[in-house]
Scaffold this motif. Structure first.
Motif, short mmCIF file in Angstrom:
data_model
loop_
_atom_site.label_atom_id
_atom_site.label_comp_id
_atom_site.label_asym_id
_atom_site.label_seq_id
_atom_site.Cartn_x
_atom_site.Cartn_y
_atom_site.Cartn_z
N GLY A 59 27.72 14.65 -46.17
CA GLY A 59 26.97 14.33 -47.48
C GLY A 59 27.83 13.96 -48.48
O GLY A 59 27.54 12.83 -49.39
N GLY A 60 29.17 14.58 -48.63
CA GLY A 60 30.06 14.03 -49.35
C GLY A 60 30.57 12.83 -49.18
O GLY A 60 31.01 12.00 -50.02
N LEU A 61 30.83 12.47 -47.63
CA LEU A 61 31.33 11.29 -47.39
C LEU A 61 30.39 10.11 -47.81
O LEU A 61 30.74 9.26 -48.11
CB LEU A 61 31.54 11.19 -45.87
N LEU A 62 28.92 10.41 -47.67
CA LEU A 62 27.97 9.34 -47.92
C LEU A 62 28.13 9.12 -49.35
O LEU A 62 27.85 8.27 -49.84
CB LEU A 62 26.60 9.86 -47.58
N ALA A 63 28.29 10.14 -50.17
CA ALA A 63 28.20 10.03 -51.74
C ALA A 63 29.39 9.40 -52.06
O ALA A 63 29.31 8.29 -52.90
CB ALA A 63 28.25 11.36 -52.39
N THR A 64 30.78 9.59 -51.43
CA THR A 64 31.77 8.84 -52.02
C THR A 64 31.90 7.36 -51.58
O THR A 64 32.71 6.59 -52.21
CB THR A 64 33.21 9.62 -51.49
N ILE A 65 31.01 6.96 -50.53
CA ILE A 65 30.90 5.41 -50.31
C ILE A 65 30.34 4.89 -51.55
O ILE A 65 30.81 3.89 -52.05
CB ILE A 65 29.97 5.20 -48.98
N PHE A 66 29.24 5.34 -52.03
CA PHE A 66 28.61 4.91 -53.26
C PHE A 66 29.68 4.99 -54.30
O PHE A 66 29.86 3.96 -55.36
CB PHE A 66 27.47 5.54 -53.43
N LEU A 67 30.30 6.27 -54.71
CA LEU A 67 31.12 6.36 -55.70
C LEU A 67 32.53 5.29 -55.77
O LEU A 67 32.73 4.76 -56.75
CB LEU A 67 31.57 7.77 -56.13
N ASP A 68 33.07 5.07 -54.55
CA ASP A 68 34.09 4.39 -54.66
C ASP A 68 33.69 2.70 -54.63
O ASP A 68 34.64 2.05 -55.21
CB ASP A 68 34.55 4.47 -52.96
N ILE A 69 32.40 2.31 -54.22
CA ILE A 69 32.14 1.03 -54.57
C ILE A 69 32.13 0.91 -56.17
O ILE A 69 32.68 0.11 -56.63
CB ILE A 69 30.75 0.83 -53.89
N VAL A 70 31.59 1.79 -56.75
CA VAL A 70 31.33 1.75 -58.26
C VAL A 70 32.91 1.72 -58.92
O VAL A 70 33.07 1.00 -59.79
CB VAL A 70 30.44 2.93 -58.84
N HIS A 71 33.63 2.72 -58.61
CA HIS A 71 35.00 2.96 -59.04
C HIS A 71 35.81 1.69 -58.83
O HIS A 71 36.41 1.21 -60.00
CB HIS A 71 35.40 4.30 -58.70
N ILE A 72 35.82 1.32 -57.68
CA ILE A 72 36.54 0.08 -57.52
C ILE A 72 36.09 -1.15 -57.98
O ILE A 72 37.08 -2.10 -58.39
CB ILE A 72 36.86 0.07 -55.86
N SER A 73 34.97 -1.29 -57.84
CA SER A 73 34.29 -2.55 -58.66
C SER A 73 34.50 -2.73 -60.36
O SER A 73 34.88 -3.47 -60.80
CB SER A 73 32.97 -2.86 -58.44
N ILE A 74 34.47 -1.39 -60.94
CA ILE A 74 34.64 -1.29 -62.28
C ILE A 74 36.28 -1.20 -62.70
O ILE A 74 36.59 -2.03 -63.57
CB ILE A 74 34.22 -0.11 -63.08
N PHE A 75 36.94 -0.67 -62.07
CA PHE A 75 38.39 -0.37 -62.46
C PHE A 75 39.40 -1.30 -61.66
O PHE A 75 40.66 -0.84 -61.85
CB PHE A 75 38.64 1.37 -62.51
N TYR A 76 38.90 -2.17 -60.75
CA TYR A 76 39.95 -3.06 -60.32
C TYR A 76 40.81 -3.69 -61.10
O TYR A 76 40.25 -4.71 -61.98
CB TYR A 76 39.24 -4.05 -59.02
N PRO A 77 42.09 -3.81 -61.26
CA PRO A 77 42.81 -4.61 -62.11
C PRO A 77 42.91 -5.83 -62.03
O PRO A 77 43.29 -6.39 -60.67
CB PRO A 77 44.46 -3.76 -61.83
N ARG A 78 42.55 -6.98 -62.68
CA ARG A 78 42.28 -8.45 -62.46
C ARG A 78 43.34 -9.04 -62.76
O ARG A 78 43.69 -10.33 -62.28
CB ARG A 78 41.02 -8.74 -63.19
N SER A 79 44.35 -8.65 -63.78
CA SER A 79 45.65 -9.24 -63.99
C SER A 79 46.84 -8.57 -63.71
O SER A 79 46.96 -7.36 -63.63
CB SER A 79 45.57 -9.74 -65.59
N SER A 80 47.92 -9.24 -63.38
CA SER A 80 49.19 -8.78 -63.33
C SER A 80 49.30 -7.78 -62.36
O SER A 80 49.69 -6.36 -62.76
CB SER A 80 49.89 -8.17 -64.82
N LEU A 81 48.76 -7.68 -61.03
CA LEU A 81 48.86 -6.75 -60.18
C LEU A 81 49.93 -6.82 -59.45
O LEU A 81 50.25 -7.82 -58.66
CB LEU A 81 47.69 -6.87 -59.07
#
Length: 159
Positions: A59-81
């Protein structure tokens, strides 16, 4: 379709390594969510017969799939990587891509331990029903709380 046999320790090691590398760029909630689920996986390794441990890990793995999608899409650094940042983000994304496959493997382990999902599924794999006892079996006691003396132990203990 037969799923490959993969040890739970290997799944944990791969996700631990990818999560550790992913935490270079994504820290905070990403780290907390993923390392908490990996701790549940360690519990599932330590208690091989526990349905609760493997079920909570699944259940935790399933939940982190959703959480990772949200976290990566919001906090992905768009500049100077930097190169390190690109590597870290790539490892976090690779971990996310591997999680559905890991869920399939962990679900198979859950079924091997005797677990079932709370809803009907036609997930591929063998289904063993020979160990079930029928409801109208003569071996089943009439009262589940009855002890060897035949009286209800729940009421005699004050429950």
């Amino acid at each position: 379709m037969e799923l490959p046999v993969v040890n739970l320790k290997v799944i944990l090691l791969v996700h631990w390594l990818l999560t550790t590398w992913g935490c270079i760029v994504f820290s905070g909630p990403y780290a907390w969510a993923n390392f908490t689920i990996l701790a549940l996986g360690v519990w599932a390794v330590a208690q091989r017969d526990s349905l609760d441990a493997i079920g909570m890990f699944l259940g935790g793995l399933l939940a982190t799939i959703f959480l990772d999608i949200v976290h990566i899409s919001i906090f992905y650094p768009r500049s100077s990587l930097s190169d390190t940042g690109r590597f870290s983000a790539g490892m976090a994304i690779l971990s996310l891509l591997l999680k559905p496959f890991s869920c399939c493997l962990v679900y198979h382990m859950h079924r091997e331990r005797g677990g079932v999902l709370p809803f009907h599924t036609d997930f591929p794999g063998p289904q063993e029903h020979s160990a079930y006892q029928t409801i109208d079996s003569p071996e089943a006691p009439a009262d589940p709380f009855a002890g060897p003396e035949g009286r209800n132990q729940a009421t005699s203990r004050g429950y």
